[in-house]
Design a protein around this motif. Structure first.
Motif, mmCIF file in Angstrom:
data_model
loop_
_atom_site.group_PDB
_atom_site.id
_atom_site.type_symbol
_atom_site.label_atom_id
_atom_site.label_comp_id
_atom_site.label_asym_id
_atom_site.label_seq_id
_atom_site.Cartn_x
_atom_site.Cartn_y
_atom_site.Cartn_z
ATOM 1 N N PRO A 152 -31.796 4.711 0.445
ATOM 2 C CA PRO A 152 -31.783 5.724 1.283
ATOM 3 C C PRO A 152 -30.670 5.791 2.173
ATOM 4 O O PRO A 152 -29.712 4.952 2.228
ATOM 5 C CB PRO A 152 -32.675 5.249 2.352
ATOM 6 N N PHE A 153 -30.226 6.851 2.725
ATOM 7 C CA PHE A 153 -29.053 7.171 3.306
ATOM 8 C C PHE A 153 -28.688 6.310 4.440
ATOM 9 O O PHE A 153 -29.657 5.820 5.247
ATOM 10 C CB PHE A 153 -28.945 8.578 3.920
ATOM 11 N N GLY A 154 -27.691 5.638 4.479
ATOM 12 C CA GLY A 154 -27.142 4.744 5.444
ATOM 13 C C GLY A 154 -27.675 3.283 5.275
ATOM 14 O O GLY A 154 -27.399 2.394 5.943
ATOM 15 N N THR A 155 -27.772 2.936 4.181
ATOM 16 C CA THR A 155 -27.886 1.620 3.369
ATOM 17 C C THR A 155 -26.947 0.736 3.420
ATOM 18 O O THR A 155 -26.798 -0.150 3.989
ATOM 19 C CB THR A 155 -28.605 1.619 1.991
ATOM 20 N N PHE A 156 -25.662 1.373 3.419
ATOM 21 C CA PHE A 156 -24.473 0.874 3.472
ATOM 22 C C PHE A 156 -23.542 1.605 4.151
ATOM 23 O O PHE A 156 -23.368 2.884 3.995
ATOM 24 C CB PHE A 156 -23.861 0.550 1.867
ATOM 25 N N PRO A 157 -22.882 1.122 5.149
ATOM 26 C CA PRO A 157 -22.001 1.957 6.023
ATOM 27 C C PRO A 157 -20.657 2.679 5.102
ATOM 28 O O PRO A 157 -20.420 2.091 4.307
ATOM 29 C CB PRO A 157 -21.347 1.120 6.750
ATOM 30 N N ASN A 158 -20.440 3.886 5.338
ATOM 31 C CA ASN A 158 -19.777 4.611 4.637
ATOM 32 C C ASN A 158 -18.451 4.686 5.358
ATOM 33 O O ASN A 158 -18.024 5.908 5.948
ATOM 34 C CB ASN A 158 -20.208 6.007 4.359
ATOM 35 N N GLN A 159 -17.735 3.625 5.320
ATOM 36 C CA GLN A 159 -16.448 3.483 6.020
ATOM 37 C C GLN A 159 -15.098 3.359 5.127
ATOM 38 O O GLN A 159 -15.120 2.968 4.217
ATOM 39 C CB GLN A 159 -16.457 2.362 7.090
ATOM 40 N N PHE A 160 -14.064 4.109 5.575
ATOM 41 C CA PHE A 160 -12.801 3.894 4.732
ATOM 42 C C PHE A 160 -11.856 3.366 5.603
ATOM 43 O O PHE A 160 -11.712 3.540 6.890
ATOM 44 C CB PHE A 160 -12.657 5.517 4.227
ATOM 45 N N LEU A 216 -7.235 2.524 5.468
ATOM 46 C CA LEU A 216 -6.049 2.871 4.553
ATOM 47 C C LEU A 216 -5.322 1.570 4.269
ATOM 48 O O LEU A 216 -5.011 0.919 5.114
ATOM 49 C CB LEU A 216 -5.128 3.915 5.564
ATOM 50 N N LEU A 217 -4.913 1.502 2.934
ATOM 51 C CA LEU A 217 -4.273 0.329 2.594
ATOM 52 C C LEU A 217 -2.887 0.596 1.721
ATOM 53 O O LEU A 217 -3.138 1.254 0.650
ATOM 54 C CB LEU A 217 -5.367 -0.460 1.384
ATOM 55 N N PHE A 218 -1.680 0.410 2.637
ATOM 56 C CA PHE A 218 -0.662 0.870 1.883
ATOM 57 C C PHE A 218 -0.635 2.245 1.772
ATOM 58 O O PHE A 218 -0.126 3.192 0.496
ATOM 59 C CB PHE A 218 -0.218 0.115 0.874
ATOM 60 N N GLY A 219 -1.321 3.187 2.446
ATOM 61 C CA GLY A 219 -1.339 4.574 2.302
ATOM 62 C C GLY A 219 -2.497 5.113 1.293
ATOM 63 O O GLY A 219 -2.363 6.339 0.998
ATOM 64 N N LEU A 220 -3.044 4.124 0.629
ATOM 65 C CA LEU A 220 -4.173 4.585 -0.225
ATOM 66 C C LEU A 220 -5.647 4.241 0.539
ATOM 67 O O LEU A 220 -5.782 3.483 1.260
ATOM 68 C CB LEU A 220 -4.158 3.578 -1.329
ATOM 69 N N ARG A 221 -6.638 5.080 -0.108
ATOM 70 C CA ARG A 221 -7.874 5.010 0.674
ATOM 71 C C ARG A 221 -8.711 3.847 0.045
ATOM 72 O O ARG A 221 -8.825 3.727 -1.248
ATOM 73 C CB ARG A 221 -8.467 6.484 0.569
ATOM 74 N N ILE A 222 -9.419 3.326 0.901
ATOM 75 C CA ILE A 222 -10.310 2.240 0.248
ATOM 76 C C ILE A 222 -11.480 2.176 1.045
ATOM 77 O O ILE A 222 -11.251 1.955 2.162
ATOM 78 C CB ILE A 222 -9.593 0.647 0.150
ATOM 79 N N SER A 223 -12.725 2.030 0.455
ATOM 80 C CA SER A 223 -13.993 2.134 1.272
ATOM 81 C C SER A 223 -14.524 0.601 1.701
ATOM 82 O O SER A 223 -13.936 -0.198 0.992
ATOM 83 C CB SER A 223 -15.123 2.811 0.427
ATOM 84 N N LEU A 224 -15.194 0.453 2.665
ATOM 85 C CA LEU A 224 -15.778 -0.935 3.052
ATOM 86 C C LEU A 224 -16.377 -1.480 1.849
ATOM 87 O O LEU A 224 -16.213 -2.628 1.434
ATOM 88 C CB LEU A 224 -16.840 -0.460 4.048
ATOM 89 N N LEU A 225 -17.245 -0.755 1.013
ATOM 90 C CA LEU A 225 -17.731 -1.007 -0.237
ATOM 91 C C LEU A 225 -16.760 -1.563 -1.088
ATOM 92 O O LEU A 225 -17.115 -2.674 -1.659
ATOM 93 C CB LEU A 225 -18.763 0.065 -0.720
ATOM 94 N N GLN A 226 -15.740 -0.889 -1.314
ATOM 95 C CA GLN A 226 -14.711 -1.327 -2.408
ATOM 96 C C GLN A 226 -14.183 -2.735 -1.946
ATOM 97 O O GLN A 226 -14.065 -3.492 -2.726
ATOM 98 C CB GLN A 226 -13.567 -0.407 -2.556
ATOM 99 N N ILE A 227 -13.963 -2.875 -0.597
ATOM 100 C CA ILE A 227 -13.336 -4.166 -0.168
ATOM 101 C C ILE A 227 -14.721 -5.342 -0.302
ATOM 102 O O ILE A 227 -14.240 -6.206 -0.902
ATOM 103 C CB ILE A 227 -13.244 -3.939 1.218
ATOM 104 N N ILE A 228 -15.704 -4.861 -0.039
ATOM 105 C CA ILE A 228 -16.879 -5.992 -0.309
ATOM 106 C C ILE A 228 -17.057 -6.314 -1.761
ATOM 107 O O ILE A 228 -17.032 -7.230 -2.390
ATOM 108 C CB ILE A 228 -18.275 -5.225 0.153
#
Lengths: 323, 238
Positions: A147-155, A157-169
Motif C-alpha cells: 500500500p502507498f506509504g509503506t516506505f517513505p519516499n524520500q530523496f 543529494l549525494l555529490f550532486g546525485l539523487r539517492i533515495s532513502l530506500l537505496q541508502i537502506i
C-alpha cells in the motif's frame, strides 16, 4: 572527476553544457546500477554459498526470494509494521530454505556425487515449482503491491546525485550482510567448520564435524540472504508476483560465471558490474537489447577467462582462502 | 583402551571384514599389516565410523562406539589420520590445525600447539601457507598435527608413508615413535612392513578380511617364511 562534489548543481543554467549533463546522467545511472547490483550480489552470494559447500545448484533459491517478498507483503497487509514484517519474512525465508535442503537434498547425499548433483537439479527445481505454485494460488496469479506509504519516499543529494532513502537502506543492508558473511566465514569457528566441509566432507567427518548440520546452516544463511534481497527488490519495484524469482536466478547464473564459481569477492564484483551494465544498457540501448548484451557477457567471459574474474581454475567450487 | 570384537563389514554385499578382533592397550603402539586389498583400510574406516559395520563391536574405553556416526566417534577421541592425508587444501596450515582443536570436546590435549610444532618444526615456518601448496610429506605432518590438536585417546593412521620420499617417511615415523614414547596409543595401518615393524610393538597380519597372525614386531620380523607368504612382494618393495 567533477561529478563528485562539483561546485554547483548540474543543470544550473549558468553552467549548462551538454557534455556535463550527459556525464551527470551517466553518473546517476552508474550509481543506480551499483545499487541494483548490490542486491544482485546479496542474492547471488546466497546461491554461491550453497553451491560451494553443497556442490549443488539450488534452483529453489529464487522461490525463497519470492516467498520472502510475498510474506512481507501479507504481513504488511494485516497491519504489521514494515520493519517487523521484513524481519519476520527474512527469517522465515531462511527456514524455508532449510526445509528445501531437508526434503530435496538430505536423502540424496547417500549417492555418489555426480548422481547426487544431477538428482539435486530435479529435486530443487521441484521445490521451486511447489513454492511458486503455492504463491501463484495465494496471489490468484496477480501482481500485488505494498500500500502507498509503506516506505517513505524520500530523496537525498549525494555529490550532486539523487539517492533515495530506500537505496541508502539497500546499500546499508547489503554491506551489513556482506560484512557478516565475511566475518562468519573467516573469523568464527562455525565458519571454519563450514569451509572445512566445503573443502572435504569426508575429512570433516573424521574431525568431528557433522556435515548435515553445516549443510543446514548454509541453507539457512543462504535463505536469509535471498529473503533480504526479496524484500528489498519487492520494495524497490513495488511489484510482487509468484514468478519474480526466475529472472533473478538467470542473472545469478551469469554473475557467478562472471565472478568465478565459489568466489565471494568475484561474485560481489561481478554483481556490481552486472547491475551497472544492465542499467546502462536499459538506459542507452534500444529496448530489448539489454538481455542480449548481458547474456553475451557470459559467453565472452567463458571464452576469455573460463574460471571467471576471481575464480581459481584448479579448485573452482570451493569457498577457500581466496574465495 | 580400544577393543574391536568380531567386526564384520561389507561393501555392496561383499564382505571386506570377516570377523576381525584386535585390541590396543593404553599407550600401546600396534600395526596392522597385510597386502593391498586385505581389508586394512576398511578395518580402520569401520572403526572410525565411515563404514557401518554389519555386526561386531568397537569399544573405546569400554563404551560401544560401533554404529555411531563418524563425527561422534571422532569427538570421543578416536581420531583417524586418513589415507591420502585429506588436509583442507585451500585453508592455511594454521586453519587446518585450528580445525583439529575443535574436536576436543572438553578433553585436555597431551600436546599443545607448541609441543606439536616442536614435533614437526617444518610446520612452524609454514603456518600462514595455504596447505594444499605443501609437499606430500609436509601435508602428512599437518594431518597428524591436526589430529593431535583434537586430543586423541587413540590415534589411527592409514598408510602415512604412502607417496612420501624415504626421507620424509623417516621424519614421519620418527615423530610417531616420539608420540608413542609420550604415552599416546597408536594403531597404524601400513603396507611398508619393515617400517611398520620397526616402530610398532605388536602387529596383526591381515589377509582377505581376517586377522591371520599376530605377535610382537620382533617375532614377526624374524619370521621370514610368514612374511614372504602373506606379504609377498611387499617385502621386496620395502
Amino acid at each position: 572527476m567533477w561529478i563528485f562534489g562539483g561546485r554547483s548543481a548540474p543543470g544550473d543554467p549558468s553552467e549548462t553544457c551538454v557534455g556535463r549533463i550527459v556525464a551527470w546522467m551517466i553518473a546517476q545511472q552508474i550509481l543506480n546500477g551499483l545499487i541494483t547490483g548490490s542486491v544482485y550480489a546479496l542474492f547471488a552470494l546466497g546461491f554461491t554459498l550453497v553451491f560451494s559447500v553443497n556442490r549443488v545448484l539450488n534452483l529453489a533459491h529464487g522461490a525463497v526470494f519470492m516467498s520472502a517478498a510475498l510474506l512481507s507483503y501479507y504481513l504488511v497487509m494485516i497491519g504489521t509494521p514494515f520493519v517487523i514484517a521484513a524481519a519476520v519474512a527474512t527469517v522465515v525465508a531462511g527456514g524455508i530454505s532449510m526445509v528445501v535442503e531437508f526434503v530435496a537434498l538430505r536423502r540424496l547425499r547417500r549417492f555418489s556425487p555426480h548422481v547426487m548433483e544431477f538428482a539435486a537439479l530435479v529435486t530443487t527445481l521441484g521445490a521451486d515449482i511447489v513454492l511458486v505454485s503455492l504463491a501463484h494460488k495465494l496471489t490468484a496469479a496477480q501482481t500485488v503491491r505494498f500500500p502507498f506509504g509503506t516506505f517513505p519516499n524520500q530523496f537525498f543529494l549525494l555529490f550532486g546525485l539523487r539517492i533515495s532513502l530506500l537505496q541508502i537502506i539497500i546499500v546499508l543492508s547489503v554491506a551489513c550482510m556482506l560484512s557478516f558473511l565475511v566475518f562468519y566465514l573467516y573469523r568464527t569457528s562455525a565458519g571454519l567448520r563450514l569451509r572445512a566441509v566445503a573443502s572435504s566432507d569426508r575429512a570433516s567427518l573424521l574431525l568431528g564435524i557433522n556435515p548435515n548440520a553445516v549443510y543446514a546452516q548454509t541453507f539457512f544463511i543462504s535463505g536469509i540472504m535471498a529473503g533480504i534481497a526479496g524484500v528489498l527488490i519487492a520494495l524497490s519495484f513495488n511489484s510482487i508476483n509468484a514468478h519474480m524469482g526466475e529472472s533473478y536466478m538467470l542473472k545469478t547464473f551469469v554473475i557467478i560465471v562472471l565472478g568465478g564459481l565459489g568466489s565471494v569477492p568475484g561474485c560481489v564484483l561481478a554483481a556490481l558490474f552486472f547491475g551497472v551494465a544492465q542499467t546502462l544498457c536499459v538506459a542507452y540501448l534500444p529496448p530489448g537489447s539489454a538481455d542480449i548484451i548481458l547474456y553475451a557477457l557470459l559467453f565472452g567471459m567463458l571464452l576469455v577467462r573460463p574460471a571467471g574474474l576471481m575464480g581459481n581454475a584448479a579448485n573452482i567450487s570451493v569457498v577457500g582462502r581466496n574465495a | 583402551m580400544l577393543r574391536v570384537e568380531n567386526l564384520v563389514a561389507a561393501y555392496d554385499g561383499i564382505k571386506a571384514l570377516r570377523g576381525v578382533s584386535i585390541e590396543l592397550g593404553p599407550g600401546e603402539f600396534a600395526a596392522v599389516i597385510g597386502a593391498n586389498g586385505a581389508g586394512k583400510s576398511t578395518l580402520l574406516n569401520t572403526v572410525s565410523g565411515l563404514v557401518r559395520p554389519v555386526s561386531g563391536k568397537v569399544l573405546l574405553d569400554g563404551k560401544m562406539v560401533a554404529g555411531l556416526p563418524a563425527y561422534q566417534i571422532a569427538r570421543r577421541g578416536l581420531l583417524q589420520v586418513p589415507e591420502g592425508r585429506m588436509i583442507m587444501g585451500n585453508l592455511t596450515v594454521r586453519e587446518n590445525i585450528l580445525l583439529g582443536s575443535l574436536t576436543r570436546n572438553g578433553r585436555t590435549p597431551a600436546h599443545d600447539l607448541d609441543g606439536i610444532l616442536d614435533l614437526f618444526p617444518r610446520l612452524r615456518e609454514r603456518m600462514q601457507q595455504v596447505a594444499g601448496t605443501m609437499s606430500g610429506g609436509e601435508q602428512q605432518m599437518l594431518a597428524i598435527a591436526r589430529a593431535l590438536m583434537g586430543a586423541p585417546k587413540v590415534l589411527l593412521l592409514d598408510e602415512p608413508s604412502l607417496g612420501l620420499s624415504p626421507l620424509m617417511a623417516d621424519l614421519v615415523f620418527t615423530a610417531l615413535s616420539k608420540l608413542h614414547a609420550s604415552g599416546l596409543a597408536i594403531l597404524l595401518i601400513e603396507q611398508n612392513v619393515h617400517r611398520a615393524l620397526e616402530v610398532a610393538q605388536r602387529a596383526y597380519v591381515m589377509e582377505q578380511g581376517r586377522i591371520v597372525q599376530e605377535g610382537s614386531s620382533r617375532e614377526l620380523i624374524n619370521d621370514a617364511r610368514l612374511i614372504e607368504h602373506y606379504l609377498g612382494g611387499a617385502v621386496a618393495a620395502a
